[in-house]
Design a protein around this motif. Sequence first.
Motif, PDB file in Angstrom:
ATOM      1  N   LEU A   1       0.466  -1.294   0.089  1.00 19.73           N
ATOM      2  CA  LEU A   1      -0.227  -0.147  -0.078  1.00 19.73           C
ATOM      3  C   LEU A   1       0.665   1.328  -0.158  1.00 19.73           C
ATOM      4  O   LEU A   1       0.564   2.492  -0.479  1.00 19.73           O
ATOM      5  CB  LEU A   1      -1.220   0.464   0.972  1.00 19.73           C
ATOM      6  CG  LEU A   1      -2.117  -0.894   1.012  1.00 19.73           C
ATOM      7  CD1 LEU A   1      -3.113  -1.287   2.831  1.00 19.73           C
ATOM      8  CD2 LEU A   1      -3.391  -0.755   0.144  1.00 19.73           C
TER       9      LEU A   1
ATOM     10  N   SER B   1      -8.971  10.073  -8.459  1.00 24.16           N
ATOM     11  CA  SER B   1      -8.890   8.082  -9.426  1.00 24.16           C
ATOM     12  C   SER B   1      -8.094   7.268  -9.916  1.00 24.16           C
ATOM     13  O   SER B   1      -8.469   6.379  -9.725  1.00 24.16           O
ATOM     14  CB  SER B   1      -9.639   9.673 -10.592  1.00 24.16           C
ATOM     15  OG  SER B   1      -8.460   9.942 -11.384  1.00 24.16           O
ATOM     16  N   PHE B   2      -6.677   8.037  -9.150  1.00 20.82           N
ATOM     17  CA  PHE B   2      -5.468   6.455  -8.591  1.00 20.82           C
ATOM     18  C   PHE B   2      -6.202   6.060  -7.933  1.00 20.82           C
ATOM     19  O   PHE B   2      -5.738   4.788  -7.769  1.00 20.82           O
ATOM     20  CB  PHE B   2      -4.686   7.965  -8.802  1.00 20.82           C
ATOM     21  CG  PHE B   2      -3.040   6.916  -8.923  1.00 20.82           C
ATOM     22  CD1 PHE B   2      -2.234   6.641 -10.277  1.00 20.82           C
ATOM     23  CD2 PHE B   2      -2.843   5.820  -7.500  1.00 20.82           C
ATOM     24  CE1 PHE B   2      -1.318   5.468  -9.995  1.00 20.82           C
ATOM     25  CE2 PHE B   2      -1.463   5.455  -7.401  1.00 20.82           C
ATOM     26  CZ  PHE B   2      -0.980   4.963  -8.507  1.00 20.82           C
ATOM     27  N   GLY B   3      -6.733   6.760  -6.832  1.00 26.19           N
ATOM     28  CA  GLY B   3      -7.127   5.784  -5.421  1.00 26.19           C
ATOM     29  C   GLY B   3      -8.195   4.933  -5.260  1.00 26.19           C
ATOM     30  O   GLY B   3      -8.698   4.105  -4.696  1.00 26.19           O
ATOM     31  N   GLU B   4      -9.167   5.457  -6.819  1.00 26.93           N
ATOM     32  CA  GLU B   4     -10.686   5.010  -6.426  1.00 26.93           C
ATOM     33  C   GLU B   4     -10.035   3.477  -6.745  1.00 26.93           C
ATOM     34  O   GLU B   4     -11.239   2.750  -6.457  1.00 26.93           O
ATOM     35  CB  GLU B   4     -10.929   5.434  -7.783  1.00 26.93           C
ATOM     36  CG  GLU B   4     -11.992   5.583  -8.194  1.00 26.93           C
ATOM     37  CD  GLU B   4     -13.135   4.205  -8.681  1.00 26.93           C
ATOM     38  OE1 GLU B   4     -14.196   3.983  -7.996  1.00 26.93           O
ATOM     39  OE2 GLU B   4     -12.280   3.843  -8.877  1.00 26.93           O
ATOM     40  N   PRO B   5      -9.460   2.604  -7.283  1.00 23.27           N
ATOM     41  CA  PRO B   5      -9.819   0.818  -7.868  1.00 23.27           C
ATOM     42  C   PRO B   5      -8.992   0.888  -6.341  1.00 23.27           C
ATOM     43  O   PRO B   5      -9.690  -0.248  -6.084  1.00 23.27           O
ATOM     44  CB  PRO B   5      -8.091   1.083  -7.928  1.00 23.27           C
ATOM     45  CG  PRO B   5      -8.308   1.658  -9.785  1.00 23.27           C
ATOM     46  CD  PRO B   5      -8.692   3.207  -8.945  1.00 23.27           C
ATOM     47  N   LEU B   6      -8.392   0.624  -5.461  1.00 25.83           N
ATOM     48  CA  LEU B   6      -8.030   0.439  -4.152  1.00 25.83           C
ATOM     49  C   LEU B   6      -9.480   0.678  -3.169  1.00 25.83           C
ATOM     50  O   LEU B   6      -9.910  -0.409  -2.551  1.00 25.83           O
ATOM     51  CB  LEU B   6      -6.253   1.271  -3.931  1.00 25.83           C
ATOM     52  CG  LEU B   6      -6.334   0.359  -2.799  1.00 25.83           C
ATOM     53  CD1 LEU B   6      -5.098  -0.810  -2.769  1.00 25.83           C
ATOM     54  CD2 LEU B   6      -5.704   1.388  -1.549  1.00 25.83           C
TER      55      LEU B   6
ATOM     56  N   ARG C   1     -12.609   0.715  -4.247  1.00 25.75           N
ATOM     57  CA  ARG C   1     -13.717   0.197  -4.077  1.00 25.75           C
ATOM     58  C   ARG C   1     -13.210  -1.825  -3.562  1.00 25.75           C
ATOM     59  O   ARG C   1     -14.098  -1.842  -3.000  1.00 25.75           O
ATOM     60  CB  ARG C   1     -13.285  -0.739  -5.726  1.00 25.75           C
ATOM     61  CG  ARG C   1     -14.600  -0.129  -5.466  1.00 25.75           C
ATOM     62  CD  ARG C   1     -14.310   0.185  -7.518  1.00 25.75           C
ATOM     63  NE  ARG C   1     -15.539   0.572  -8.652  1.00 25.75           N
ATOM     64  CZ  ARG C   1     -16.107   0.875  -9.543  1.00 25.75           C
ATOM     65  NH1 ARG C   1     -17.034  -0.119  -9.789  1.00 25.75           N
ATOM     66  NH2 ARG C   1     -16.922   1.864 -10.331  1.00 25.75           N
ATOM     67  N   VAL C   2     -11.884  -1.979  -3.782  1.00 24.46           N
ATOM     68  CA  VAL C   2     -11.327  -3.331  -3.022  1.00 24.46           C
ATOM     69  C   VAL C   2     -11.224  -3.127  -1.528  1.00 24.46           C
ATOM     70  O   VAL C   2     -11.501  -3.872  -0.711  1.00 24.46           O
ATOM     71  CB  VAL C   2      -9.744  -3.362  -3.819  1.00 24.46           C
ATOM     72  CG1 VAL C   2      -9.496  -4.116  -2.830  1.00 24.46           C
ATOM     73  CG2 VAL C   2      -9.939  -3.263  -4.737  1.00 24.46           C
ATOM     74  N   PHE C   3     -11.746  -2.012  -1.185  1.00 24.64           N
ATOM     75  CA  PHE C   3     -11.682  -2.071   0.165  1.00 24.64           C
ATOM     76  C   PHE C   3     -12.356  -1.287   1.386  1.00 24.64           C
ATOM     77  O   PHE C   3     -12.462  -0.473   1.964  1.00 24.64           O
ATOM     78  CB  PHE C   3     -10.075  -0.955   1.178  1.00 24.64           C
ATOM     79  CG  PHE C   3      -8.775  -1.863   0.706  1.00 24.64           C
ATOM     80  CD1 PHE C   3      -8.617  -2.897   1.754  1.00 24.64           C
ATOM     81  CD2 PHE C   3      -8.248  -2.080  -0.294  1.00 24.64           C
ATOM     82  CE1 PHE C   3      -7.945  -3.744   2.125  1.00 24.64           C
ATOM     83  CE2 PHE C   3      -7.005  -3.077   0.062  1.00 24.64           C
ATOM     84  CZ  PHE C   3      -6.215  -3.477   1.161  1.00 24.64           C
TER      85      PHE C   3
END
Lengths: 320, 668
Positions: B439, B578-583, B585-587
């Motif tokens: 992370l 937007s860079f952190g958006e996938p993460l 979503r994961v958490f």
Amino acid sequence: MTGAWPLPAVAAISVLQVLGVVAGGPLLVGLMRKVRCRLEGRVGPPVHQPLLDLRKLARRERTRPDQASWIFSAAPVVLVATTLVIALVAPLLATDPAFGWSADLFALVYLLLVGSVALALGALDTGTAFGGMGASRAMTIGALSEPALLVAVLALSVPARSSNVPTIVARSLAHPAWLATPQRLLSLVAFLIVIVAESGRLPVDNPSTHLELTMVHEAMVLEYSGADLALVKLGESMRLVVLLALFADLFVPWGVATAPGVGHVAVAVVAIAAKVTALGIALAVFEVAVAKLRLFRVPELTAGAFVLAVLAVVSALVVP
Amino acid sequence: MTADLLVATTLVGLVAAAAGAAAPERFRARVVSALTAAACACGLAVALDVLRSGRAAVVHTGRLLPLGGLSLALDRFGALFVAISAVVAICAMVFRLGYDGHGFSSRTASCVLPLFVTALLLVPAAASVTTFLFVWELMAVTSLLLVLVDHRRRPEVAVAAQWYAVMTQFGAAALLAGLVLLATHAGGQSFAAIASGSSGMPAWVRGTAFVLVAVGFGSKAGMVPLHVWLPRAHPEAPGPVSALMSAAMVNLGVYGIVRVGDGLLGGGPAWWWLLVMGLGALSALFGSLHAATSTDLKRLLAYSTTDNMGLVLLGVGAAGLFASTGHRSLALVALVAALLHVVFHAMFKGSLFLSASSFQQATGTRDLDRLGGLLRRMPVTGSLFLVGAGAIAALPPLCGFVSEWLLLQALLHGLPSSDPSLAIALPVGVGVLALTGGLTALTFVKAAGIGLLGRPRGTQAAEAGEVPRSMWAGAGVLATLCLVFGVAPSLVVPAVLDAARAVTASRVPGPLVRGWDVGLLGARGVLAPGLLALGLLVAVVLVAGVRSALQRAAVRRTEAWGCGREMQTARMQYTATSFGEPLTRVFEDVLTPAHDLDVSHVAESRYYVEAATFHTSLDDAFERHGYRHAASGLAWWGRLARRVPNGSVHRYLAFGLAALVVVLVVLG
């Protein structure tokens, strides 16, 4: 083990390892492409096509997006350089390569991370939507697969009481029973998932895609051209070879030379080439059989690898 | 000699404070910086001397403070922390010369800043409960005043300071209770008396005191769930102060836990250390997850401080656990790894906070979504930030990698174990360490990639220019140390080992190899950071050489490819959000982000959208679920209590009588 190897032998083995990884990377990619094509009923380009591509690219002009800084040009160099260092110190041919005492598994994992970070920064430096998209996706996948790799590595280091790769390889050769313990098998699966994720193969990423919405790795390297693109392609294929060779080293160590001698080293060269080729073909066959996962399902896969690796460490407590 | 220098440190610090109050505005910044740096230089000299010789610097005067006087004794363990604080403070003072934060040159701020630095230097030297609490409170109050500097212009500063004030006083109350409990049972309030009397204390006293002290120090170290003030106060503080708080002050929380747990109480049962490890693991995960999703650069750094202190506490807890299960040698390794991480964290976090403050000064914002392209506009500061980011992401050959490696080694050699507490704690620790590492890499690719690279996302970032030389010099020293310590950790490892031995009174031989490499005696294989760095350098030169030999033509600058569109704008880039958006979503289950979509329709028809605004926010789960409820509970209690004194004299007389009766009953 230490000291038994004469200096010329060590030097020769180091040169062989580095050259093998540099030349073997593109060839392996060509072979995997060929296998996929054959299984899909196509003829496919020759196995050495990636090498021809590299030669062509190396002579083409390098371009750089107008807003990019020096990071953009440095990233491919760092990617290849870190992989070269791993190829030099990892015990791919002999249990005691040059600088083998410093070949720490954690250090190798973190060197891989340096390469990934460099590429992601290079992608963000292009200032385009694709660069950011690729970097964000690659780092999200990496944020879960790197830890899985690290924990899997730790599970392997526990029985050897050392995270030194040559030591682990030498001790697993001395105690073949270790290779069938639960922690080995669990970390084997975790390691495999990480290899697929780190090298951007199906079902995590499709290396031959050109559909923007699904790209991960390709999106990061869109802006590279000429010699830079050649370096990126070379670096990626070298990483795949190094990961597969390390996998072979740790889980099927037979063939690695434990004593000096031309015969032993020749056997080792044939063995590692055979193992990596077999793994590459298996990976290609697997790629034909599976479909790409939705991006937001990928973390489930890598998180699964992480859990398996943690289970491997837990079982390392039960079975010493 | 060393004792005199310790006195000199204090006196020069006080002179600096007086100068800050007296000097005219024109010279104030320079005079205060120079005098404070001189005090730090004295402190550094004492610390280095103590670290080298092992002889403690002792000062005792009976008159300066009530209740037992001022009592200072700096041993090797304390000296390590004094040295860290002094180096960070000297760099912050050099930085301060070019820094023009709002209100930071005022008379009050200039008077308080040297006091804060002096208190930072004196806390690890305090040798009695009263002295310790005095300098500790001095540090807390002065830092609070410094956080408040800009409160007139920005109301959020006052809110942050409120959180900080409440949490730091809560922590101080816990400390007071814990230390007083120890002092009463030891029959003396000097640390030496407590240390000699602690082994005979009943288990409940030791346990209660340790938990109280861990809560007090943990809140200063930003330990979850007492961390809520940290991501608010550190970003709002002026640049040099935020660096001092995040790189030097938080360390003293770790200092306190180790000093009391290992030093004064001489170690304890496994449950103490499992508690520390558990809270450390929670802090590391929670901090790194929030850092990965933050878009405010300094808030991101503050959450990463919680994360790193969590890792340190993980190491401290593992060390205590090893010691309580009889693994003396491993305990020392784990403690050295934790302390090494404290040293390195101070270097990279100091440099990161100072560079981030430079960005803030040059662009007027610390919102990553408005930055971009700063590496080309501020090449020096940008490069320094990159070095710090690499070090914190534990990339070899920078320093963060060495301490994480050593911590992993300590955990690795604890396995396999037949002890159930170790068997559960160590794999969890390894998992947390690994996940945090992944992370953190994402976090700092985001911070450096979005903030420094690509196109500027706003006019402020586009017009930014390099900051004054003194500002990047201050950050530069710390960044250079990141590289130097990463390549040659042998420069600090022996000192850290001595410090760890001093506090645990450990007589274990070894356990680390001597020389340039880092490794454990008896285990084959070492980490050779110097060799690794050399190898990387050679490989990079080789590859770059081959590339330029193959392609001699200059690199052509072109328009980036935009799917055939001619125009590329900065708004097409990914932002930090937007860079952190996938993460995110994961958490999603852990972070529970709040989304708010507002669509307004055209009056004529509902089928046409006039405007749509999307708002997404991520607040701290502990703050939302824990602290807000606690605060409303307290407010309710306050309203209830307000009904009791209603102004009636009869009622007050009744209270007096009741109190008298209670006192008589209790005493009788």
